[in-house]
Design an enzyme around this catalytic site. Structure first.
Site, PDB file in Angstrom:
ATOM      1  CG  PHE A  11      -2.152   0.847   1.057  1.00 56.33           C
ATOM      2  CD1 PHE A  11      -3.059   0.635   0.036  1.00 56.33           C
ATOM      3  CD2 PHE A  11      -2.378   1.901   1.936  1.00 56.33           C
ATOM      4  CE1 PHE A  11      -4.170   1.447  -0.127  1.00 56.33           C
ATOM      5  CE2 PHE A  11      -3.498   2.720   1.796  1.00 56.33           C
ATOM      6  CZ  PHE A  11      -4.393   2.493   0.755  1.00 56.33           C
ATOM      7  CE  LYS A 127      10.543  -2.925 -12.261  1.00 54.16           C
ATOM      8  NZ  LYS A 127       9.447  -2.018 -11.979  1.00 54.16           N
ATOM      9  CD  GLU A 151       0.545  -4.252 -20.710  1.00 54.15           C
ATOM     10  OE1 GLU A 151       1.757  -4.015 -20.839  1.00 54.15           O
ATOM     11  OE2 GLU A 151      -0.086  -4.971 -21.490  1.00 54.15           O
ATOM     12  CB  VAL A 154       7.711  -3.381 -18.883  1.00 55.10           C
ATOM     13  CG1 VAL A 154       8.598  -2.614 -19.864  1.00 55.10           C
ATOM     14  CG2 VAL A 154       8.500  -4.532 -18.264  1.00 55.10           C
ATOM     15  N   GLY A 208       9.641  12.541  -5.890  1.00 54.01           N
ATOM     16  CA  GLY A 208       9.175  11.160  -5.741  1.00 54.01           C
ATOM     17  C   GLY A 208       9.537  10.240  -6.894  1.00 54.01           C
ATOM     18  CD  GLU A 211      12.795   2.777  -4.962  1.00 53.34           C
ATOM     19  OE1 GLU A 211      13.422   2.133  -4.118  1.00 53.34           O
ATOM     20  OE2 GLU A 211      12.171   2.270  -5.897  1.00 53.34           O
ATOM     21  CG  ASP A 222      13.596   0.280 -13.033  1.00 57.30           C
ATOM     22  OD1 ASP A 222      12.698  -0.301 -12.396  1.00 57.30           O
ATOM     23  OD2 ASP A 222      13.369   0.987 -14.041  1.00 57.30           O
ATOM     24  CE  LYS A 226      10.746  -0.377 -15.525  1.00 55.22           C
ATOM     25  NZ  LYS A 226      10.924   1.063 -15.346  1.00 55.22           N
ATOM     26  N   GLY A 323       3.538   7.564 -13.879  1.00 52.98           N
ATOM     27  CA  GLY A 323       3.597   7.705 -12.417  1.00 52.98           C
ATOM     28  C   GLY A 323       2.746   6.624 -11.791  1.00 52.98           C
TER      29      GLY A 323
HETATM   30  N1  LIG Z   1       5.976   3.688  -8.670  1.00 54.51           N
HETATM   31  C1  LIG Z   1       5.639   3.379  -9.914  1.00 54.51           C
HETATM   32  O1  LIG Z   1       5.089   4.201 -10.660  1.00 54.51           O
HETATM   33  C2  LIG Z   1       5.862   1.985 -10.447  1.00 54.51           C
HETATM   34  C3  LIG Z   1       5.801   1.763 -11.834  1.00 54.51           C
HETATM   35  C4  LIG Z   1       5.890   0.443 -12.325  1.00 54.51           C
HETATM   36  C5  LIG Z   1       6.077  -0.592 -11.435  1.00 54.51           C
HETATM   37  N2  LIG Z   1       6.200  -0.337 -10.091  1.00 54.51           N
HETATM   38  C6  LIG Z   1       6.392  -1.452  -9.169  1.00 54.51           C
HETATM   39  O2  LIG Z   1       5.276  -1.506  -8.294  1.00 54.51           O
HETATM   40  C7  LIG Z   1       5.671  -1.948  -6.997  1.00 54.51           C
HETATM   41  C8  LIG Z   1       5.233  -0.917  -5.968  1.00 54.51           C
HETATM   42  O3  LIG Z   1       5.860   0.331  -6.221  1.00 54.51           O
HETATM   43  P1  LIG Z   1       5.612   1.548  -5.204  1.00 54.51           P
HETATM   44  O4  LIG Z   1       6.225   2.738  -5.863  1.00 54.51           O
HETATM   45  O5  LIG Z   1       4.199   1.581  -4.777  1.00 54.51           O
HETATM   46  O6  LIG Z   1       6.514   1.086  -3.966  1.00 54.51           O
HETATM   47  P2  LIG Z   1       6.406   1.608  -2.447  1.00 54.51           P
HETATM   48  O7  LIG Z   1       5.831   2.972  -2.413  1.00 54.51           O
HETATM   49  O8  LIG Z   1       7.751   1.362  -1.855  1.00 54.51           O
HETATM   50  O9  LIG Z   1       5.335   0.620  -1.766  1.00 54.51           O
HETATM   51  C9  LIG Z   1       5.601  -0.720  -1.510  1.00 54.51           C
HETATM   52  C10 LIG Z   1       4.558  -1.232  -0.547  1.00 54.51           C
HETATM   53  O10 LIG Z   1       4.816  -2.624  -0.315  1.00 54.51           O
HETATM   54  C11 LIG Z   1       4.769  -2.872   1.101  1.00 54.51           C
HETATM   55  N3  LIG Z   1       5.611  -4.029   1.413  1.00 54.51           N
HETATM   56  C12 LIG Z   1       6.947  -4.091   1.618  1.00 54.51           C
HETATM   57  N4  LIG Z   1       7.326  -5.362   1.861  1.00 54.51           N
HETATM   58  C13 LIG Z   1       6.187  -6.106   1.842  1.00 54.51           C
HETATM   59  C14 LIG Z   1       5.921  -7.481   2.081  1.00 54.51           C
HETATM   60  N5  LIG Z   1       6.892  -8.342   2.346  1.00 54.51           N
HETATM   61  N6  LIG Z   1       4.617  -7.896   2.005  1.00 54.51           N
HETATM   62  C15 LIG Z   1       3.609  -7.027   1.737  1.00 54.51           C
HETATM   63  N7  LIG Z   1       3.819  -5.710   1.501  1.00 54.51           N
HETATM   64  C16 LIG Z   1       5.098  -5.257   1.564  1.00 54.51           C
HETATM   65  C17 LIG Z   1       5.267  -1.586   1.716  1.00 54.51           C
HETATM   66  O11 LIG Z   1       4.852  -1.555   3.082  1.00 54.51           O
HETATM   67  P3  LIG Z   1       5.142  -0.276   4.026  1.00 54.51           P
HETATM   68  O12 LIG Z   1       4.245   0.788   3.468  1.00 54.51           O
HETATM   69  O13 LIG Z   1       4.755  -0.712   5.365  1.00 54.51           O
HETATM   70  O14 LIG Z   1       6.592   0.034   3.851  1.00 54.51           O
HETATM   71  C18 LIG Z   1       4.573  -0.563   0.829  1.00 54.51           C
HETATM   72  O15 LIG Z   1       3.249  -0.364   1.273  1.00 54.51           O
HETATM   73  C19 LIG Z   1       7.181  -2.182  -7.074  1.00 54.51           C
HETATM   74  O16 LIG Z   1       7.452  -3.532  -7.337  1.00 54.51           O
HETATM   75  C20 LIG Z   1       7.601  -1.311  -8.257  1.00 54.51           C
HETATM   76  O17 LIG Z   1       8.792  -1.774  -8.879  1.00 54.51           O
HETATM   77  C21 LIG Z   1       6.086   0.903  -9.587  1.00 54.51           C
END
Ligand SMILES: NC(=O)c1ccc[n+]([C@@H]2O[C@H](COP(=O)([O-])OP(=O)(O)OC[C@H]3O[C@@H](n4cnc5c(N)ncnc54)[C@H](OP(=O)(O)O)[C@@H]3O)[C@@H](O)[C@H]2O)c1
Length: 342
Positions: A11, A127, A151, A154, A208, A211, A222, A226, A323
């Site tokens: 989340f 991924k 989907e 990537v 944002g 990281e 990353d 991909k 985003g």
């Molecule tokens: N950001 C983007 O636009 C984007 C684009 C394409 C793909 N992705 C992929 O989508 C995924 C999420 O990205 P994000 O930006 O949302 O990351 P994020 O903001 O770091 O959120 C990750 C979430 O996963 C939770 N988490 C961590 N370890 C966990 C576990 N073992 N079991 C269950 N939940 C766990 C975290 O908990 P806490 O909140 O408690 O830390 C956090 O709520 C990643 O794999 C990323 O590579 C992201």
């Protein structure tokens, strides 16, 4: 109307955007697709877990998350382990948005395996499961008459996998070239306008895009994962990110930026894969690209991939300003496609 329940893993940026998107689209989904979606379980890393079979609204979940404990929303007793949690959610879909592990794909693989084994469909923005367990999870899904789609793993919400799956049957990909990492593209652009590497990273973190530990982007991991995902799924050759010839952008300094400007070129972190004599060569490398290249004009956080196929010599997919919202849409598109095609 058909109602489907969702178990959401993670989340963070994407998980929250996904919960909000479901509410924003609820009327449209009901009118145009005769479906309703409800989030009934949410798991996080350190902000607690909740199962509530009446449904958890985005607003309630965001408020509970901000107070540090989603468990306050739970109406069921929560299993300690994630396999038990996923099974107890009794959802129709698992949506996987936990952080990527470049080397192993865990624990997301285990989350998806548990969901498919319990009779749920699984969609993933992560991924890791795509490159480390694509065949295993796809076969498990088929065995259980469910689907595993990804989907948004990537190019966020842009259709890449589904274009080849649905719109280009019989096409064989011979290679591709692109810019698949938004963060490094933005960092190089900031350096082109005079920022130091550290200032560019600080800026990307402030909005944002980068990281707290940006090494996954800067060192090319990353982009490499991909490339591995596209090769594994679309070219049918299993490839791990560790097998991609990878160089990040740390060595690009002001002198190199200036040298490119003088030559009328731009540095880009270029992702490539080629099929030659049945063998794949895949790379992620900084390159100076000329103004005649379609990569030259890819600005800011946009991404581009240009495929070479045996039937279409050049097919490009460009995504501007991606985003968490666009990633959330990719997850929803997967769910609707699963319901459409079964
Ligand atoms: N950001 C983007 O636009 C984007 C684009 C394409 C793909 N992705 C992929 O989508 C995924 C999420 O990205 P994000 O930006 O949302 O990351 P994020 O903001 O770091 O959120 C990750 C979430 O996963 C939770 N988490 C961590 N370890 C966990 C576990 N073992 N079991 C269950 N939940 C766990 C975290 O908990 P806490 O909140 O408690 O830390 C956090 O709520 C990643 O794999 C990323 O590579 C992201």
């Amino acid at each position: 109307m058909n109602q489907y329940d969702i178990c959401l893993i993670g989340f963070g940026n994407v998980g929250k955007a996904f919960a909000e998107l479901l509410e924003k689209k609820a009327d449209h989904l009901l009118k145009e697709h005769s479906v309703g979606f409800r989030i009934t379980a949410i798991a996080t890393g350190s902000h607690g877990n909740a199962i509530n079979l009446q449904g958890i609204t985005a607003t309630a979940a965001i408020a509970a998350y901000q107070h540090g404990d989603l468990a306050s929303l739970s109406t069921e007793s929560i299993e300690d382990d994630m396999v038990g949690f996923i099974r107890a959610s009794r959802a129709d879909f698992l949506v996987e948005t936990s952080p990527v592990d470049y080397q192993t794909g865990q624990p997301a693989i285990m989350h998806i395996q548990s969901a498919l084994s319990a009779g749920m469909h699984a969609v993933s923005a992560n991924k890791g499961p795509v490159v480390h367990a694509y065949q295993f999870l796809t076969e498990l899904a088929e065995k259980n008459r469910r689907r595993f789609l990804f989907e948004s793993a990537v190019m966020d919400g842009a259709p890449v996998f589904s274009v080849f799956r649905e719109a280009l049957p019989g096409a064989k990909i011979l290679g591709f070239e692109g810019i698949l990492n938004s963060c490094t593209n933005l960092l190089i652009e900031k350096m082109e306008s005079g920022a130091s590497f550290d200032d560019a990273v600080a800026y990307a973190q402030s909005i944002g895009i980068a990281e707290t530990d940006p090494s996954g982007d800067i060192d090319g991991w990353d982009a490499a994962i991909k490339v591995a995902a596209l090769v594994t799924v679309l070219m049918g050759v299993p490839l791990k990110p560790q097998q991609v010839d990878r160089t990040g952008i740390r060595a690009i300094g002001p002198d190199m930026i200036e040298q490119a400007k003088v030559a009328g070129k731009r540095w880009k972190l270029v992702c490539k894969a080629e099929l030659n004599d049945g063998k794949i060569s895949a790379s992620v490398q900084p390159e100076m690209v000329p103004s005649t290249s379609p990569l030259f004009a890819v600005n800011g956080t946009s991404s581009l991939v240009v495929f070479r196929t045996d039937v279409l010599p050049g097919l490009g997919i460009l995504e501007s300003n991606p985003g968490p919202d666009t990633t959330a849409y990719g997850l929803l598109a997967d769910m609707l496609n699963i319901l459409k095609t079964g």
